[in-house]
Design a protein around this motif. Structure first.
Motif, PDB file in Angstrom:
ATOM      1  N   VAL A 109      34.783 -22.334   6.807  1.00  0.00           N
ATOM      2  CA  VAL A 109      35.582 -22.470   8.031  1.00  0.00           C
ATOM      3  C   VAL A 109      34.742 -22.780   9.264  1.00  0.00           C
ATOM      4  N   VAL A 110      35.193 -23.791  10.002  1.00  0.00           N
ATOM      5  CA  VAL A 110      34.749 -24.051  11.372  1.00  0.00           C
ATOM      6  C   VAL A 110      36.017 -23.987  12.223  1.00  0.00           C
ATOM      7  N   PRO A 111      36.153 -23.004  13.101  1.00  0.00           N
ATOM      8  CA  PRO A 111      37.436 -22.773  13.767  1.00  0.00           C
ATOM      9  C   PRO A 111      38.019 -23.970  14.513  1.00  0.00           C
ATOM     10  N   GLU A 112      37.181 -24.844  15.073  1.00  0.00           N
ATOM     11  CA  GLU A 112      37.700 -26.027  15.756  1.00  0.00           C
ATOM     12  C   GLU A 112      38.179 -27.093  14.780  1.00  0.00           C
ATOM     13  N   VAL A 113      37.842 -26.950  13.505  1.00  0.00           N
ATOM     14  CA  VAL A 113      38.100 -28.011  12.531  1.00  0.00           C
ATOM     15  C   VAL A 113      39.196 -27.635  11.538  1.00  0.00           C
ATOM     16  N   ASN A 114      39.057 -26.495  10.877  1.00  0.00           N
ATOM     17  CA  ASN A 114      40.032 -26.097   9.854  1.00  0.00           C
ATOM     18  C   ASN A 114      40.389 -24.611   9.961  1.00  0.00           C
ATOM     19  N   GLY A 123      39.026 -12.028   0.668  1.00  0.00           N
ATOM     20  CA  GLY A 123      38.056 -11.003   1.017  1.00  0.00           C
ATOM     21  C   GLY A 123      36.746 -11.548   1.536  1.00  0.00           C
ATOM     22  N   ILE A 124      36.464 -12.829   1.258  1.00  0.00           N
ATOM     23  CA  ILE A 124      35.213 -13.437   1.713  1.00  0.00           C
ATOM     24  C   ILE A 124      35.511 -14.787   2.350  1.00  0.00           C
ATOM     25  N   ILE A 125      34.932 -15.025   3.518  1.00  0.00           N
ATOM     26  CA  ILE A 125      35.012 -16.309   4.213  1.00  0.00           C
ATOM     27  C   ILE A 125      33.572 -16.764   4.462  1.00  0.00           C
ATOM     28  N   ALA A 126      33.296 -18.032   4.203  1.00  0.00           N
ATOM     29  CA  ALA A 126      31.932 -18.546   4.359  1.00  0.00           C
ATOM     30  C   ALA A 126      31.764 -19.283   5.678  1.00  0.00           C
ATOM     31  N   ASN A 127      30.634 -19.028   6.310  1.00  0.00           N
ATOM     32  CA  ASN A 127      30.187 -19.785   7.476  1.00  0.00           C
ATOM     33  C   ASN A 127      29.413 -20.995   6.951  1.00  0.00           C
ATOM     34  N   PRO A 128      29.729 -22.212   7.355  1.00  0.00           N
ATOM     35  CA  PRO A 128      28.974 -23.357   6.849  1.00  0.00           C
ATOM     36  C   PRO A 128      27.522 -23.369   7.324  1.00  0.00           C
ATOM     37  N   ASN A 129      26.766 -24.291   6.766  1.00  0.00           N
ATOM     38  CA  ASN A 129      25.397 -24.524   7.207  1.00  0.00           C
ATOM     39  C   ASN A 129      25.394 -24.923   8.680  1.00  0.00           C
ATOM     40  N   CYS A 130      24.343 -24.523   9.398  1.00  0.00           N
ATOM     41  CA  CYS A 130      24.273 -24.798  10.833  1.00  0.00           C
ATOM     42  C   CYS A 130      24.377 -26.289  11.143  1.00  0.00           C
ATOM     43  N   SER A 131      23.708 -27.108  10.350  1.00  0.00           N
ATOM     44  CA  SER A 131      23.719 -28.549  10.619  1.00  0.00           C
ATOM     45  C   SER A 131      25.080 -29.159  10.313  1.00  0.00           C
ATOM     46  N   THR A 132      25.803 -28.588   9.366  1.00  0.00           N
ATOM     47  CA  THR A 132      27.153 -29.071   9.061  1.00  0.00           C
ATOM     48  C   THR A 132      28.127 -28.701  10.167  1.00  0.00           C
ATOM     49  N   ILE A 133      28.032 -27.467  10.652  1.00  0.00           N
ATOM     50  CA  ILE A 133      28.979 -26.990  11.670  1.00  0.00           C
ATOM     51  C   ILE A 133      29.000 -27.924  12.869  1.00  0.00           C
ATOM     52  N   GLN A 134      27.822 -28.203  13.430  1.00  0.00           N
ATOM     53  CA  GLN A 134      27.815 -29.000  14.657  1.00  0.00           C
ATOM     54  C   GLN A 134      28.228 -30.439  14.409  1.00  0.00           C
ATOM     55  N   ALA A 135      28.071 -30.918  13.183  1.00  0.00           N
ATOM     56  CA  ALA A 135      28.480 -32.286  12.870  1.00  0.00           C
ATOM     57  C   ALA A 135      29.999 -32.416  12.798  1.00  0.00           C
ATOM     58  N   VAL A 136      30.649 -31.479  12.113  1.00  0.00           N
ATOM     59  CA  VAL A 136      32.080 -31.653  11.848  1.00  0.00           C
ATOM     60  C   VAL A 136      32.954 -31.385  13.067  1.00  0.00           C
ATOM     61  N   VAL A 137      32.429 -30.645  14.060  1.00  0.00           N
ATOM     62  CA  VAL A 137      33.245 -30.376  15.257  1.00  0.00           C
ATOM     63  C   VAL A 137      33.644 -31.676  15.959  1.00  0.00           C
ATOM     64  N   PRO A 138      32.719 -32.582  16.270  1.00  0.00           N
ATOM     65  CA  PRO A 138      33.153 -33.848  16.873  1.00  0.00           C
ATOM     66  C   PRO A 138      33.760 -34.831  15.873  1.00  0.00           C
ATOM     67  N   LEU A 139      33.442 -34.679  14.592  1.00  0.00           N
ATOM     68  CA  LEU A 139      33.997 -35.599  13.600  1.00  0.00           C
ATOM     69  C   LEU A 139      35.483 -35.351  13.350  1.00  0.00           C
ATOM     70  N   ARG A 140      35.932 -34.121  13.544  1.00  0.00           N
ATOM     71  CA  ARG A 140      37.331 -33.780  13.259  1.00  0.00           C
ATOM     72  C   ARG A 140      38.328 -34.673  14.017  1.00  0.00           C
ATOM     73  N   PRO A 141      38.250 -34.775  15.352  1.00  0.00           N
ATOM     74  CA  PRO A 141      39.252 -35.610  16.041  1.00  0.00           C
ATOM     75  C   PRO A 141      39.125 -37.090  15.688  1.00  0.00           C
ATOM     76  N   LEU A 142      37.904 -37.531  15.385  1.00  0.00           N
ATOM     77  CA  LEU A 142      37.715 -38.937  15.019  1.00  0.00           C
ATOM     78  C   LEU A 142      38.289 -39.223  13.633  1.00  0.00           C
ATOM     79  N   ASN A 143      38.138 -38.265  12.729  1.00  0.00           N
ATOM     80  CA  ASN A 143      38.723 -38.427  11.398  1.00  0.00           C
ATOM     81  C   ASN A 143      40.249 -38.427  11.469  1.00  0.00           C
ATOM     82  N   ASP A 144      40.783 -37.554  12.318  1.00  0.00           N
ATOM     83  CA  ASP A 144      42.241 -37.488  12.468  1.00  0.00           C
ATOM     84  C   ASP A 144      42.815 -38.832  12.920  1.00  0.00           C
ATOM     85  N   LYS A 145      42.108 -39.512  13.815  1.00  0.00           N
ATOM     86  CA  LYS A 145      42.661 -40.728  14.404  1.00  0.00           C
ATOM     87  C   LYS A 145      42.285 -41.998  13.651  1.00  0.00           C
ATOM     88  N   TYR A 146      41.044 -42.048  13.135  1.00  0.00           N
ATOM     89  CA  TYR A 146      40.560 -43.315  12.574  1.00  0.00           C
ATOM     90  C   TYR A 146      40.237 -43.245  11.082  1.00  0.00           C
TER      91      TYR A 146
END
Length: 332
Positions: A109-114, A123-146
């Motif tokens: 889970v990345v709260p801004e994304v999913n 009972g368990i939720i995973a925090n993604p890798n640090c490099s993945t987290i910051q990448a998918v935050v700006p990618l989410r709105p771009l994926n939604d639109k394009y």
């Protein structure tokens, strides 16, 4: 807001201490706080919200008390052993290690994304890798639109991602001393080697970014590749992200999408030398995006430069935001 009993596993480590800082800053509603660590660090005093706490040794029995949420950052082996024990006693574990990320029944889970993915936890939720987290935050709105077709990640990752030993190697190397952690000197150098190499020539860090991106977007047809590099920077990861979309775009619209995206700050004025840097993003929770430009070598191609504090948004802040989601969705 409802107050909860919260535990931190790995409370004396770099991320564990940042958990406390972020929880305090965001005024997370805590009734009782429990801090756990290895036997070596047990007995330490830690201050939180003006009160001193004694760190306890992590054992199988510590979760017998009333704890609703536990933030784990003590490594994969500890998470593998103790997260199921905590979950079996009704604790919701938010785990910062890589151990549970690709398990099919564990939300990543990345709260801004999913954000809705937390509702499927068992009972368990995973925090993604640090490099993945910051990448998918700006990618989410771009994926939604394009609709993203392909991603090429090139990362420039700070030594804090390796913990205290990475920082020590950099500081020692700058002073002319020998490194003791990295396989080559990191001072005045770049190492295209984060985590171990696998049989296909990729490092585990690169495969984490590839596999986690597809899982977070729930799109296993998305084409993703990565090259991850350790650089002589203390904190904050930088990434060059090349994106190919299914659909055409206008650059002005892309910039507006990013400006309106949750958790994103656009810093993109190259004529004035304004773009995100590791130093300018240090200590902040947002993901910063700049150098937004069309990739003229392909149809529907885009380049962006993404920088974030890997200890905060890349680890501690994202985990605390997940805990906030649990409260917002009345899951505790």
């Amino acid at each position: 807001m409802k107050k909860v009993n919260l535990a931190i596993v790995g409370a004396t480590g770099m991320v564990g201490r940042t958990f406390l800082k972020v929880l305090e800053e965001r005024q997370f509603p805590i009734d009782n706080l429990y801090l756990f660590s290895s036997a070596k660090s047990a007995g330490s005093n830690v201050s939180f919200n003006g009160k001193d706490y004694i760190v306890e040794e992590l054992t199988e029995q510590v979760f017998d008390r009333d704890i609703q949420i536990a933030l784990f950052s003590a490594g994969g082996e500890i998470s593998a052993q103790f997260a199921p024990i905590a979950a079996s006693k009704g604790v919701i574990v938010v785990d910062n290690s890589s151990h549970w990320r690709m398990e099919s029944e564990v939300p990543l889970v990345v709260p801004e994304v999913n954000p809705e993915a937390v509702k499927a936890h068992k009972g368990i939720i995973a925090n993604p890798n640090c490099s993945t987290i910051q990448a998918v935050v700006p990618l989410r709105p771009l994926n939604d639109k394009y609709k993203i077709k392909r991603i090429v990640y090139s990362t420039y990752q700070a030594v804090s991602g390796s913990g205290v030993r990475g920082i020590q190697d950099l500081e020692t190397g700058v002073e002319g001393g020998a490194n003791s952690f990295y396989p080559h000197p990191i001072a005045f150098n770049c190492l295209p080697h984060i985590d171990v190499f696998t049989d296909n020539g990729y490092t585990k860090e690169e495969l984490k970014m590839i596999n986690e991106t597809m899982k977070i977007f729930n799109n296993y047809n998305m084409k993703v590749t990565a090259t991850t590099v350790r650089v002589p920077v203390k904190n904050s990861h930088s990434e060059s992200i090349n994106i190919e979309f299914e659909n055409p775009f206008e650059l002005e619209d892309v910039v507006n999408e990013l400006k309106n995206a949750n958790g994103v700050v656009v810093v993109d004025n190259p004529q004035a030398n304004e773009y995100p840097t590791a130093i300018s993003c240090d200590g902040k929770d947002e993901v910063f995006v700049g150098r937004i430009r069309r990739d003229f070598s392909i149809d529907n191609g885009l380049n962006i430069w993404v920088v974030a504090d890997n200890i905060r948004k890349g680890a501690a802040t994202n985990a605390v935001q997940i805990a906030e989601l649990l409260l917002a969705y009345n899951l505790v």
